[in-house]
Every structure is written in C-alpha cells, then in structure tokens.
Design an enzyme around this catalytic site. Structure first.
Site, PDB file in Angstrom:
ATOM      1  N   SER A  78      25.985  61.285  50.911  1.00 50.74           N
ATOM      2  CA  SER A  78      25.793  62.302  49.889  1.00 50.74           C
ATOM      3  C   SER A  78      24.413  62.248  49.251  1.00 50.74           C
ATOM      4  O   SER A  78      23.912  63.265  48.757  1.00 50.74           O
ATOM      5  CB  SER A  78      26.862  62.162  48.802  1.00 50.74           C
ATOM      6  OG  SER A  78      26.839  60.857  48.239  1.00 50.74           O
TER       7      SER A  78
ATOM      8  N   GLY B 222      30.144  61.196  51.527  1.00 50.61           N
ATOM      9  CA  GLY B 222      31.225  60.251  51.755  1.00 50.61           C
ATOM     10  C   GLY B 222      31.104  59.443  53.025  1.00 50.61           C
ATOM     11  O   GLY B 222      31.945  58.588  53.297  1.00 50.61           O
TER      12      GLY B 222
ATOM     13  N   ASN C 255      28.309  53.809  50.753  1.00 51.28           N
ATOM     14  CA  ASN C 255      29.764  53.936  50.621  1.00 51.28           C
ATOM     15  C   ASN C 255      30.491  52.695  51.132  1.00 51.28           C
ATOM     16  O   ASN C 255      31.558  52.358  50.617  1.00 51.28           O
ATOM     17  CB  ASN C 255      30.240  55.190  51.349  1.00 51.28           C
ATOM     18  CG  ASN C 255      29.820  56.460  50.635  1.00 51.28           C
ATOM     19  OD1 ASN C 255      30.062  56.611  49.447  1.00 51.28           O
ATOM     20  ND2 ASN C 255      29.163  57.365  51.343  1.00 51.28           N
TER      21      ASN C 255
ATOM     22  N   ASP D 176      28.248  61.612  37.124  1.00 46.77           N
ATOM     23  CA  ASP D 176      28.989  60.519  37.746  1.00 46.77           C
ATOM     24  C   ASP D 176      28.198  59.213  37.780  1.00 46.77           C
ATOM     25  O   ASP D 176      28.728  58.173  38.161  1.00 46.77           O
ATOM     26  CB  ASP D 176      29.430  60.900  39.171  1.00 46.77           C
ATOM     27  CG  ASP D 176      28.256  61.226  40.090  1.00 46.77           C
ATOM     28  OD1 ASP D 176      27.081  60.945  39.732  1.00 46.77           O
ATOM     29  OD2 ASP D 176      28.508  61.768  41.179  1.00 46.77           O
TER      30      ASP D 176
ATOM     31  N   HIS E 216      24.973  59.970  41.703  1.00 45.86           N
ATOM     32  CA  HIS E 216      24.162  60.894  42.487  1.00 45.86           C
ATOM     33  C   HIS E 216      22.966  61.394  41.681  1.00 45.86           C
ATOM     34  O   HIS E 216      23.131  61.839  40.550  1.00 45.86           O
ATOM     35  CB  HIS E 216      25.014  62.081  42.946  1.00 45.86           C
ATOM     36  CG  HIS E 216      26.123  61.689  43.867  1.00 45.86           C
ATOM     37  ND1 HIS E 216      27.403  61.456  43.430  1.00 45.86           N
ATOM     38  CD2 HIS E 216      26.119  61.468  45.207  1.00 45.86           C
ATOM     39  CE1 HIS E 216      28.165  61.108  44.460  1.00 45.86           C
ATOM     40  NE2 HIS E 216      27.411  61.111  45.543  1.00 45.86           N
TER      41      HIS E 216
END
Length: 227
Positions: free
Chosen positions: A55, A92, A121, A202, A205
C-alpha cells in the site's frame, strides 16, 4: 561484529544460498508454464521500471496520480526519457504474495529495473523472518533471471515485537542486498517517519503531501540503475 552475530549471519547466508539455487532451478519451468508475450512498450524502445510493493507504493488513501510511483513516472519523463513505470503494487501485499506474482510479472513486462518494496505487512503481522527472506530472495532471483537490475527497498519495524525481531527484520534487507549484489534503500519512509503530520489518520500510510519527499528519497538510489 561479535562471534555470535557472525555465526548467525553465516547460517542465514547458507540457507539463503540453498533457496536461491532452488528458485533459480525452478524459474525456467515456471516461465514455460505461464507463457506470456512481452508487453509492448508505450513507445518503441522504451524500457520498463517494474514496482512490486504494498500500500505504501500503491498510493493507499489517495488518487493514483498522487502516489510516489506516479510521481516517479513524471520525473522519468523529464529526467530520463525512454523509461516507463509499471506499478504492480497491491495494498496489503506480503512478501509471499509478491513471490507468487513475480515470475508472471517479469515474464510479461520484461523490465530493465525492478523495485522491490515489500515486507512491511510481514513485519506488522510478526511473520517469520526466514519466510520473508526466502520470498524476497525468490523475487530478486526472478528479476535478475530476466536481466533486470534490482533496487531492494527496506522497511523498519517498531520495537513491540522485540529487539531481536526488529534487528533481524532490518538485517534481512542488508543480507539480501549483499548476497545478490543489488542496490539497497534501507528505509523507504526515512525522510518522513519522524513527523506525525506526514501520515494519514491510521498513522501508517503517508499523506499525499509526503509523496514527493518519498520520491526524492528513492530517486538517488534508483537513478544509477537507469544508465
């Protein structure tokens, strides 16, 4: 380097050499099993930079034109004409996902340069470091098998999984770059990581406004590979 650290590094190199051999032996078979014509470049004679990321490279939370990979295409048009970017990043994505897609991607695109920006991830999920190392090794091996130069882009993890995991996670990228003789950018988010304002709600990002800083960080590591 302590004797214990050196011994661990030798064991990691031995295991990596084994997996490298296995991956390289499998590549011709896989390429034949998934035939695909080389993608026609946008213009005759263009060379391709293939980006395999998650991402952070897919432009999560913003329009496709705002991400650092899209900005890279714009910079190439200005400073390195004759190059195009194919962004094969998926939000992801783990190293296992990248490893499962790499052969098809490099056979299809025939890139001259591959940017591998995966692992975040894996780390956030606490997945085994040896698995990530093996997956990234497969991706590098597949890229080099088709003649591409590789820029390996690393990440860093917060210490909540323990000092050993955090150090081993970072060491994976260094070991792989040394073993495969690839270019290495140790930490994709280095120029923006210390400022919370550079991140979306979040706190994972980067914002659209931070993408130019990320590209400015990537560019010096990538530019020598475009010669």
């Amino acid at each position: 380097m302590t004797e214990g650290t050196a011994a661990v590094r030798r064991r990691m190199q031995a295991r990596l050499a084994y997996w490298l051999l296995a991956c390289l032996l499998a590549l011709p078979v896989l390429a034949q099993a998934q035939p695909a014509p080389a993608a026609a470049p946008a213009q005759s004679g263009e060379r391709t930079v293939l980006v395999m990321g998650d991402s952070l490279s897919a432009g999560y939370g913003m329009s496709a034109a705002e991400g650092w990979v899209a900005l890279l295409q714009q910079r190439l048009q200005r400073e390195a004409p004759g190059w195009r970017v194919v962004n094969a990043s998926i939000s992801g994505e783990t190293t296992a996902g990248g490893a499962s897609r790499i052969v098809d991607a490099v056979v299809r695109e025939r890139p001259a340069v591959v940017i591998i920006a995966l692992g975040a991830n894996d780390g956030l999920r606490g997945l085994p470091l040896a698995d990530a190392r093996r997956n990234l090794a497969r991706m590098i091996g597949a890229s080099q098998h088709v003649g591409a130069k590789v820029l390996l882009v690393g990440m860093r993890m917060p210490p909540n999984l323990g000092a050993d995991y955090t150090a081993g996670f970072e060491a994976n990228y260094e070991l792989l770059a040394d073993t495969f003789d690839t270019a290495l950018l140790p930490f994709l988010l280095e120029p923006i990581a210390s400022d919370r304002a550079n991140f979306q709600d979040d706190n994972l990002h980067p914002t659209a406004e931070a993408q130019a800083q990320i590209l400015d960080h990537v560019w010096p590591a990538l530019q020598p590979l475009l010669d």
